[in-house]
Scaffold this motif. Structure first.
Motif, mmCIF file in Angstrom:
data_model
loop_
_atom_site.group_PDB
_atom_site.id
_atom_site.type_symbol
_atom_site.label_atom_id
_atom_site.label_comp_id
_atom_site.label_asym_id
_atom_site.label_seq_id
_atom_site.Cartn_x
_atom_site.Cartn_y
_atom_site.Cartn_z
ATOM 1 N N UNK A 7 -33.958 -49.312 -89.439
ATOM 2 C CA UNK A 7 -32.997 -48.372 -88.277
ATOM 3 C C UNK A 7 -32.608 -46.795 -88.126
ATOM 4 N N UNK A 8 -32.996 -46.111 -88.861
ATOM 5 C CA UNK A 8 -32.812 -44.750 -88.304
ATOM 6 C C UNK A 8 -34.682 -44.338 -88.311
ATOM 7 N N UNK A 9 -35.366 -45.126 -88.618
ATOM 8 C CA UNK A 9 -36.299 -44.844 -88.656
ATOM 9 C C UNK A 9 -36.973 -45.200 -86.993
ATOM 10 N N UNK A 10 -36.533 -46.545 -86.576
ATOM 11 C CA UNK A 10 -36.521 -46.348 -85.462
ATOM 12 C C UNK A 10 -35.474 -46.574 -84.166
ATOM 13 N N UNK A 14 -37.572 -44.033 -80.989
ATOM 14 C CA UNK A 14 -37.318 -44.072 -80.098
ATOM 15 C C UNK A 14 -36.988 -43.402 -78.969
ATOM 16 N N UNK A 15 -36.309 -42.122 -80.049
ATOM 17 C CA UNK A 15 -36.200 -40.616 -78.830
ATOM 18 C C UNK A 15 -37.570 -39.888 -78.536
ATOM 19 N N UNK A 16 -38.477 -40.242 -79.959
ATOM 20 C CA UNK A 16 -40.238 -39.358 -79.658
ATOM 21 C C UNK A 16 -40.302 -40.069 -78.679
ATOM 22 N N UNK A 55 -46.448 -36.723 -80.226
ATOM 23 C CA UNK A 55 -47.363 -36.877 -80.779
ATOM 24 C C UNK A 55 -47.360 -36.823 -82.267
ATOM 25 N N UNK A 56 -47.832 -36.251 -82.217
ATOM 26 C CA UNK A 56 -47.802 -35.968 -83.575
ATOM 27 C C UNK A 56 -46.475 -35.577 -84.646
ATOM 28 N N UNK A 57 -45.863 -35.268 -84.214
ATOM 29 C CA UNK A 57 -44.275 -35.892 -84.671
ATOM 30 C C UNK A 57 -43.950 -37.153 -85.515
ATOM 31 N N UNK A 58 -44.370 -37.738 -84.713
ATOM 32 C CA UNK A 58 -44.172 -39.507 -84.005
ATOM 33 C C UNK A 58 -44.969 -39.573 -85.401
ATOM 34 N N UNK A 59 -46.466 -39.727 -85.191
ATOM 35 C CA UNK A 59 -47.416 -39.971 -86.354
ATOM 36 C C UNK A 59 -46.593 -39.509 -87.739
ATOM 37 N N UNK A 60 -46.189 -38.185 -87.840
ATOM 38 C CA UNK A 60 -45.088 -37.465 -89.651
ATOM 39 C C UNK A 60 -43.872 -38.377 -89.204
ATOM 40 N N UNK A 61 -43.695 -38.583 -88.660
ATOM 41 C CA UNK A 61 -42.253 -39.374 -88.721
ATOM 42 C C UNK A 61 -42.738 -41.463 -89.412
ATOM 43 N N UNK A 62 -43.492 -42.105 -88.691
ATOM 44 C CA UNK A 62 -43.661 -43.217 -89.423
ATOM 45 C C UNK A 62 -44.133 -43.483 -91.288
ATOM 46 N N UNK A 63 -45.056 -41.535 -91.055
ATOM 47 C CA UNK A 63 -46.046 -42.059 -92.446
ATOM 48 C C UNK A 63 -45.244 -40.851 -93.960
ATOM 49 N N UNK A 64 -44.457 -41.305 -92.949
ATOM 50 C CA UNK A 64 -43.597 -40.342 -94.347
ATOM 51 C C UNK A 64 -42.232 -40.996 -94.728
ATOM 52 N N UNK A 65 -42.166 -40.739 -96.613
ATOM 53 C CA UNK A 65 -41.236 -41.945 -97.198
ATOM 54 C C UNK A 65 -39.814 -40.801 -97.130
ATOM 55 N N UNK A 66 -39.981 -39.594 -97.114
ATOM 56 C CA UNK A 66 -38.201 -38.834 -96.970
ATOM 57 C C UNK A 66 -38.719 -38.041 -95.719
ATOM 58 N N UNK A 127 -43.363 -24.674 -83.854
ATOM 59 C CA UNK A 127 -42.590 -24.790 -85.977
ATOM 60 C C UNK A 127 -42.243 -25.875 -86.617
ATOM 61 N N UNK A 128 -41.593 -27.101 -85.651
ATOM 62 C CA UNK A 128 -41.383 -28.174 -86.232
ATOM 63 C C UNK A 128 -42.448 -29.240 -86.677
ATOM 64 N N UNK A 129 -43.244 -28.618 -86.312
ATOM 65 C CA UNK A 129 -44.839 -29.378 -87.393
ATOM 66 C C UNK A 129 -45.483 -28.311 -88.324
ATOM 67 N N UNK A 130 -44.929 -27.387 -87.767
ATOM 68 C CA UNK A 130 -45.437 -26.222 -89.005
ATOM 69 C C UNK A 130 -44.439 -26.846 -90.196
#
Length: 613
Positions: A7-10, A14-16, A55-66, A127-130
Motif C-alpha cells: 500500500x505504501x509503495x502504491x 501515485x504521488x510520483x 521517472x528515475x525516482x519512480x524506477x528507484x522506488x519500485x526496484x528498492x527493497x527498503x 540531490x534526492x537521486x544522488x
C-alpha cells in the motif's frame, strides 16, 4: 505487513505519477504559448528535466527493497507546488481575446520567479537521486545540501544519514548511525527532527540484524541519545523496539550489551509504559543473569551467609546461566511480540560466553554497572517489576555486589534494593514473599544494608540503606533489635539529611500501622534515642517535622518512660513551632502526644521552649 508495504509503495507511485503528469501538462502548455515564447520554452525545458528525474525516482522506488520515503514525499510535494505555479503562468500566455490579454498581465519578473523555483526543484531532485544512488551503490554518505533545506541544513543531513542506514553498505550504515548519534547528542531539536523524519525504524533494524557488533553499538547509541523524552521512547516502543532490544540484550557481545542495557535504563527512566513493556518481554532475567556473571565464583569462602547459603548462591548462579534464555520463549500472551525474536534469542545463552570470559575486567565492570542501573530504573515505582527481580533470585545477587563492590556499581545495586524495598513497603504480598525472616536472600540484604549504615562514610550510600531498612520496618519481629540500634546512632550524624532519614525510618517502626509499634518504641528509648532526637529538632524544617513525628509516636506508645520526662519532651512538644504543628501529619498528632504525656508527667513545669530553626 506485506499488504501494508504494498500500500505504501502504491501511494508513492501515485504521488510520483501525479507529479509526472503535472510536468507533462507544463511542457505541453509551454509548447502552445503565443506570447513570451522564449520564456515559456525555458519553463518547458525545466519541466522536461524534472520529468526525467521523477521517472528515475519512480524506477528507484519500485526496484528498492527498503525505501526511505520522507525526503521523496517532502521534495516531490514541493516540486508539485512549483510546477502548478508554472502551469498557471504558462497558460496565461496562450492565445486569448484582446480583453483577456489586457486583464491578465504577465511580466518577465513572473517568469524569473517561476524559473528560479523550478531550478530549485531540479536541484532538490538531483540531490534526492544522488542520495539514493549513493546509498544503493556504496558511494558513501552525501553531505551536500538541497535547496529545500537551505534554511535548515540539519534536515538534509538527517535525510542523508537515514537513507544510508536504510539501504547503504555496512560501513556506510555504521557511519550514518554514528552521525545520527552525534546529532542527537547535540540538542533536543535534532532529536525531534530525527524522530519525525523516521530515524527510529532503520536504527532498530540495524540493531536487530546482528551483522556486526560495531553496527549494533552505533544503532544502540543513537537510540540511547534519542530516548530522553517520553514521546520519543513511545516512538521506539511503537516500532516493536522493546522485543528487539531484549533479544539483543540476551544474545550479543558484551560491548553491545552495555549499550543496550543503557538503553533499557534510559527508556524505563522516562516512560512507565516502557517499564511494563520490558517486563512483559522478560528483560529482567537476562539483566540479572548478566549482573551475576562471575559474582559468586571467586570468593564463596568469604561469604557471611553460612555453608548452606553459599551453596545456594552458587547453584542459583549456575541455574541462571543455564536457563537464562528459556525465559525468552515464555509467552504470557499468545500474540506476544516475543515470537518475533524467540528464534534468535534461543541461541543466546552461551553464544558469546567465551568472548565474555576473555573480556577486560573494566568492560565486565561496565556491563554490571549498566545492568544494575537498568534494574534500578525498571524497579522504580513498579511493584510488578520489583517482584520479578526477587523471583529471579536477584536479591542475592544485589546483596553480594553491595558487599564486594564499590563506586557506581555498589550505588546502583543499593538504589535497586531501595526501590524493591519501597515497593514491598506498600505491597503486603511482595513483602511476605521476598522478605520473610527465614529467607537467606532477605537476611543477606538486611546484613548488607546494616553494614552500609554502620561502616560507610558516604551519605550517598547511607541514605538509601537507611530508607530501605525503614521500608522493611513491618517485617522485623520485636526481638530483631539489631536493626534499630544502627538507625538510632544515625540520629546523631553530622549530616542532617542522614539524621533526618534515620528519623523517618524509625518513624515507620513506631507508627500505628506497625503492629509492634509499642515494642519498637521501647527499644528506641532503650538505645538512648531521645537525646539525639531532641537535638534534631533544632535543625531545618524537614528535620524538625520528622523529628516531631517520631517524638510524638514515642510519647504515644511509651509515654510513661522516665527518659521522656528527663528530656523534657512534653515541654518541647508544647513549645514546637506553630507553623510546623499545623502540618497535616502533626495537626492531630501533637495534641494527642501532649495529652498522653500529661497523664504521666503532671509534675513537669510548663516551661516553653521553641525549636524552630
Amino acid at each position: 505487513m506485506i499488504d501494508s508495504m504494498a500500500t505504501e509503495e502504491n501511494k508513492i507511485k501515485e504521488v510520483l505519477s501525479f507529479t509526472i503528469d503535472l510536468s507533462e501538462r507544463v511542457r505541453h502548455a509551454a509548447e502552445e504559448a503565443e506570447s513570451f515564447k522564449v520564456d515559456c520554452a525555458e519553463v518547458g525545458k525545466q519541466a522536461d528535466r524534472l520529468i526525467t528525474m521523477i521517472w528515475a525516482a519512480a524506477r528507484f522506488a519500485t526496484s528498492t527493497g527498503s525505501l526511505y520515503e520522507r525526503p521523496i514525499r517532502r521534495i516531490v510535494a514541493d516540486v508539485s507546488k512549483n510546477l502548478d505555479r508554472a502551469l498557471t503562468l504558462v497558460r496565461k500566455c496562450k492565445r486569448r481575446s484582446v480583453l483577456r490579454r489586457v486583464v491578465t498581465i504577465v511580466s518577465a519578473a513572473d517568469f524569473r520567479k517561476v524559473t528560479t523555483l523550478l531550478d530549485a526543484s531540479i536541484g532538490d531532485m538531483k540531490w534526492l537521486l544522488s542520495i539514493f544512488e549513493s546509498s544503493s551503490g556504496g558511494g558513501g554518505i552525501v553531505l551536500s545540501m538541497p535547496p529545500i533545506a537551505s534554511n535548515d541544513p540539519i534536515l538534509s543531513w538527517v535525510w542523508s544519514f537515514i537513507a544510508s542506514i536504510h539501504s547503504g553498505q555496512l560501513n556506510d550504515r555504521i557511519e550514518a548511525a554514528n552521525e545520527l548519534a552525534s546529532l542527537a547528542k547535540d540538542n533536543d531539536r535534532n532529536k525531534k527532527i530525527i524522530d519525525e523524519e523516521g530515524g527510529v525504524p532503520p536504527l532498530l533494524k540495524l540493531l536487530k540484524e546482528n551483522t556486526s557488533p560495531e553496527a549494533q553499538s552505533a544503532a544502540a547509541t543513537a537510540l540511547l541519545n534519542l530516548a530522553n523524552d517520553q514521546e520519543r521512547v513511545h516512538s521506539i516502543a511503537d516500532e516493536l523496539g522493546v522485543p528487539i532490544i531484549v533479544q539483543v540484550l540476551g544474545d550479543s557481545p558484551m560491548r553491545v550489551q552495555i549499550r543496550v542495557a543503557n538503553l533499557v535504563a534510559r527508556m524505563a527512566e522516562h516512560d512507565p509504559f516502557a517499564q511494563e513493556d520490558f517486563a512483559r518481554e522478560n528483560a529482567i532475567r537476562p539483566l540479572v543473569t548478566l549482573l551475576s556473571f562471575e559474582t559468586f565464583v571467586d570468593d564463596t569462602t568469604n561469604l557471611q551467609y553460612g555453608k548452606q547459603s553459599i551453596h545456594s548462591l552458587v547453584q542459583i548462579n549456575k541455574e541462571m546461566e543455564r536457563n537464562s534464555l528459556m525465559s525468552f520463549n515464555y509467552k504470557p500472551h499468545s500474540n506476544s511480540s516475543l515470537s518475533l525474536h524467540s528464534e534468535g534469542s534461543s541461541r543466546g545463552g552461551g553464544h558469546h560466553r567465551k568472548e565474555r570470559e576473555s573480556e577486560k575486567p573494566q568492560v565486565k565492570l561496565e556491563l554490571k554497572i549498566t545492568c544494575a542501573e537498568a534494574l534500578w530504573m525498571l524497579a522504580k515505582g513498579s511493584v510488578s517489576n520489583s517482584r520479578r527481580i526477587t523471583e529471579t533470585k536477584g536479591l542475592l545477587c544485589l546483596a553480594k555486589l553491595v558487599e564486594k563492590e564499590s563506586g557506581e556499581l555498589q550505588f546502583n545495586c543499593l538504589m535497586t534494593l531501595m526501590e524493591i524495598t519501597a515497593a514491598a513497603e506498600y505491597n503486603a504480598d511482595l513483602r511476605r514473599a521476598a522478605f520473610k525472616t527465614n529467607s537467606p536472600a532477605a537476611k543477606a540484604v538486611v546484613d548488607q544494608l546494616l553494614r552500609i549504615i554502620k561502616e560507610s562514610d558516604s551519605p550517598t550510600l547511607r541514605i538509601p540503606a537507611i530508607k530501605s531498612i525503614g521500608s522493611l520496618a513491618r517485617t522485623f519481629p520485636a526481638r530483631e533489635t539489631r536493626v534499630i540500634g544502627p538507625l538510632v546512632e544515625q540520629l546523631s550524624h553530622r549530616n542532617q539529611d542522614v539524621a533526618t532519614e534515620a528519623a523517618i525510618s524509625l518513624g515507620k517502626f513506631v507508627c500505628p500501622d506497625n503492629f509492634l509499634c509499642a515494642e519498637h518504641s521501647k527499644t528506641i528509648i532503650e538505645f538512648n534515642g531521645v537525646p539525639p532526637l531532641m537535638r534534631l529538632l533544632r535543625g531545618n524544617d524537614r528535620s524538625l517535622l520528622y523529628g516531631l513525628v517520631l517524638l510524638c509516636y514515642l510519647a504515644l506508645h511509651a509515654g510513661n518512660n522516665e527518659a521522656l520526662k528527663q528530656a523534657r519532651v512534653l515541654t518541647a512538644l508544647e513549645g514546637a513551632d506553630r507553623a510546623v504543628v499545623t502540618h497535616p501529619e502533626l495537626r492531630e498528632l501533637v495534641p494527642q502526644a501532649i495529652y498522653h504525656l500529661n497523664i504521666y508527667h503532671t509534675d513537669v513545669l510548663p516551661q516553653r521552649q521553641s525549636y524552630s530553626p
